[in-house]
Design a protein around this motif. Structure first.
Motif, PDB file in Angstrom:
ATOM      1  N   LEU A  15       0.840  -1.206   0.000  1.00 57.49           N
ATOM      2  CA  LEU A  15       0.000   0.000   0.000  1.00 57.49           C
ATOM      3  C   LEU A  15       0.875   1.257   0.000  1.00 57.49           C
ATOM      4  CD1 LEU A  15      -2.913  -0.977   2.415  1.00 57.49           C
ATOM      5  CD2 LEU A  15      -3.154  -0.333   0.020  1.00 57.49           C
ATOM      6  N   ASN A  16       1.997   1.212   0.705  1.00 55.45           N
ATOM      7  CA  ASN A  16       2.913   2.369   0.693  1.00 55.45           C
ATOM      8  C   ASN A  16       3.505   2.624  -0.689  1.00 55.45           C
ATOM      9  OD1 ASN A  16       2.624   2.983   3.381  1.00 55.45           O
ATOM     10  ND2 ASN A  16       4.464   1.911   4.049  1.00 55.45           N
ATOM     11  N   GLN A  17       3.591   1.577  -1.507  1.00 57.33           N
ATOM     12  CA  GLN A  17       4.218   1.714  -2.821  1.00 57.33           C
ATOM     13  C   GLN A  17       3.206   1.913  -3.947  1.00 57.33           C
ATOM     14  OE1 GLN A  17       6.505  -1.915  -3.133  1.00 57.33           O
ATOM     15  NE2 GLN A  17       8.173  -1.161  -1.839  1.00 57.33           N
ATOM     16  N   ALA A  18       1.912   1.747  -3.659  1.00 58.71           N
ATOM     17  CA  ALA A  18       0.900   1.747  -4.724  1.00 58.71           C
ATOM     18  C   ALA A  18       0.508   3.169  -5.140  1.00 58.71           C
ATOM     19  CB  ALA A  18      -0.343   0.999  -4.260  1.00 58.71           C
ATOM     20  N   ASP A  19       0.144   3.304  -6.437  1.00 59.62           N
ATOM     21  CA  ASP A  19      -0.437   4.551  -6.942  1.00 59.62           C
ATOM     22  C   ASP A  19      -1.953   4.530  -6.845  1.00 59.62           C
ATOM     23  OD1 ASP A  19       2.009   5.813  -7.984  1.00 59.62           O
ATOM     24  OD2 ASP A  19       2.024   4.126  -9.365  1.00 59.62           O
ATOM     25  N   ILE A  20      -2.538   3.361  -7.066  1.00 56.59           N
ATOM     26  CA  ILE A  20      -3.995   3.209  -7.126  1.00 56.59           C
ATOM     27  C   ILE A  20      -4.357   1.909  -6.413  1.00 56.59           C
ATOM     28  CG2 ILE A  20      -5.948   2.754  -8.706  1.00 56.59           C
ATOM     29  CD1 ILE A  20      -4.433   4.421 -10.828  1.00 56.59           C
TER      30      ILE A  20
END
Lengths: 152, 152, 152, 152, 152, 152, 152, 152
Positions: free
Chosen positions: F78-83
């Motif tokens: 989640l920390n690395q996600a854009d969407i």
């Protein structure tokens, strides 16, 4: 120029009278400071999880439940504090105090560390993140007085 | 489904081979994990302040300069890390490790704690803020493998 | 253990060769460090607003337009930096350098201050927010080398 | 439409009466503004570290301890302020004032800068980050009055 | 000194060739700049909600679905941008461009506003939050060139 | 105008082929999208805590250890996600999916919800925080294609 | 269950009586709501910069100084608000209102938009970021009443 | 040592008397706790959008308008809360409660989950992010009492 009210969180050692000495000192000076702290009673701090949420067979989970219950208070008070004082003594490892110091520093709260000079080397990383390193509760009182009144 | 690259910060004890065991274990599994850590050499970690910025007469300031120099590395790597592993051993007080754990938790980073079960009671507040409490470096390898591959 | 790449922002004095000495020193050591800095050419830094966006009759707005154009670069690079080095010299007031230091400290970036010892008293608040106070560019090279390699 | 209470932090120059003029002006207008400021007494501001925490042999550490003690007040008040006024005068370098301005701007606080027009070029980066650049304390009073009452 | 790569978000007017002029200008100068933008095709921007997620009987919800779909792209790109350019023209109300400017300013991103001088009074609040106010796309090219190269 | 690379986190239901359909669809369109997800294997997701960290006698702590281990992956991604795409199906309560949606929304990440229309009333609060509510994986493919290409 | 006090910021159109209608409506209902707003007097809002800080020869800088002075109030009140209401009317471009909406949304504040239905298409991106889109001030009163009392 | 006032948000199930039992319990103990909650009346919570903002033909948009209106209250109260209690019952899917838990956890608020033990497996991810998992409202009263008084 107005003085401001301070909320000061007192973290760490629970087996000496350092909190009382700081509070008594500041009360004697009529400083506008509110003191808050974690639960400082060893037995209830350890037993609260089982007492409220039921017994555990494993010591790990007994501690886990208690530590999390205590964290409800700790987190809430750290969220409300202006300044955090962290006390380390000779006897215990007090990793929770160092944890609180790391948390407070990461949140940008001013940290004051209180410990005997003999612990300086072992605490150098915590001291390096603090705005003051005191050796006696009376020095903390002086720091709070100076912070509030700007006079020596 | 893609696997993701992880940067893992290894904080704490510097007198045992736990870092090597975790790195060797993950390398053997060809996991896409980069490990970073504070300076783990005791002497340079203590002496860096004087060596680079000049001698001090007081041990307090000697430690202070060194601790702040080390913090340049520590802060930078904590800012870049995805996951933080914090190791506690029997011998030392390692308040810096607990400080790092508090910092990481306040920043919302996943924390894994590694310590022998005998330390569980003293570390209960740190454990309570962690997503895993391991007893051996090999368990940490397993956790990282599971985190990356989602397989047991 | 992996080494990490650092992006270092060099803020402050533009009339001496301190940036070159730091860059040359780090290049000689083949350190994985990228250096970025504000525009260090005095004339274009002062004149950019008028040159690009048109003449002004008032010196205040001439400066204002230029300072804001320069801030596009400064803010962007500060947002991308891992570490900020701030240099103060004898001759100029360099309030922009102190402003950058305040910004960096507020954002939680490690700050290294570089100035001759004679300026120590005047810079005590900036130094107090820094993780290192160096007197020579070569000391900054040493700090960056130590930060990257963990060896003295 | 309600008026709102403002807490205004007054940073910078301590050797002129600008704070008093702003406070007196706002009090005369019965504005709902609370003013806070750093310690403005030069001697105690310099000597507080030694007075409370013990003597130092090195001027650097003397200053360092004092600057950090003062930062406990400064950080706390900046955390509580709605608006920051930063004053620069002819005589001193006041890097701490520029540092406060950088900190406040990074935190998104409205900044008002107060300085004689001759300092405009040297302060252009600080002015560029401000929402108002005043030349007299009376203009600051007017700005605060306008901010509170929306009338000229 | 290294140059840095910039990601620039181009927000606003879609009925003129300002984006192409900025991109062509920067490409001709071989600047290390990546340009991103919202969907600039009027019809698909209006119709995407119904085309992908099904017809609506009410124009309000037709617009609502489309605006939210477009926001997936807008938010993602604003999260990735270093600098935001916002263009206003004579013909349209472009409240979305002003909304993007407010969002970017709140997030601390450098904002460049581009509009004919006749719109200056109506755009004064947006201009006041920007680091540059340009009148032509070529000025924006110059600003980006200056930001990257520090030369006029 | 450049296209941008997206990292998309796929949260929720693990007993249907919706992830595969989204990935296959996007791969067929050669979209620059990386998909990540929690562990989607029910058994290992439930058993990982005991498998790696040792057996538990209580089902509560068995689940607790497993859920926290899984959170190491979830938080990191989640920390690395854009969407974030969150899928709800008829059969399970999937409180973890709704939890992820709340987390993502609080962090300002664009959220796409995917569920059959019959669940609309029960999911209205989650839908209200999303930028798109899709009924089929193919619609999600279309949304991602539109987000990347700006064409219908 | 306690009711809570709300601070509501009323942004946008200044040439109609919508603020008075909302305030009168809520006062009639004795709702615990405090209303704050930017300066709503057109002349002083435009002239404050020159009136307080001195004349300008260029209309651009005249507007710039005024807009920044007004921003001191706007930013302070937005920092203190719980909810932001943004009003758009037929006559003016009100880019500042859309800017405020973008700022508020980026900060995570609940936004209510108020405009006649004819403006819906042009405002679709602003509406898409709002939690309610009202057509009349009386509907805003109803929304605030419902928010406070949870009754229709 | 001072006690502190707590604001506690009660999220989740609306068809049982758990809120009343917690409030009654805390009132009986004279704890300094203020309770706030979403609208707990099912009919007005579902119908508020249409009642205030006009009828809808589609059930999806009817729900959407209502959910967003309810979110004005929810977001505001979550922004003001110190602690969040989230209740899950057997009968409903209560995805909104899990969404609130995710939101609160992402914001760093202490979360207490309240549910019958039978739901433990399905709620393991939510429980893993909480500081306490209670089975009865009376246990929540005990937790709040302990948090305020530090006594068992």
């Amino acid at each position: 120029m107005s003085t401001t009210h301070l909320t000061v969180y007192l973290s760490g050692e629970i087996h000496s009278d350092w909190r009382e000495r700081i509070e008594t000192g500041c009360r004697g000076l009529e400083l506008p400071v509110t003191f808050v702290s974690p639960n400082t009673h060893h037995a209830s701090s350890d037993g609260c999880g089982e007492a409220i949420l039921g017994d555990e067979t494993s010591p790990f989970w007994r501690d886990h439940k208690a530590a999390k219950l205590n964290a409800i208070r700790t987190r809430t008070l750290l969220n409300q504090a202006d300044i955090v004082v962290v006390r380390f003594g000779e006897k215990y490892r007090q990793w929770n105090a160092a944890f609180d110091a790391g948390w407070a520093a990461a949140k940008g709260l001013p940290v004051i560390v209180l410990h005997p000079p003999e612990l300086g080397h072992a605490l150098k990383e915590v001291d390096a993140a603090a705005l003051a390193v005191a050796q006696t509760p009376e020095q903390v009182v002086e720091i709070l007085r100076y912070t509030v009144t700007s006079t020596l």
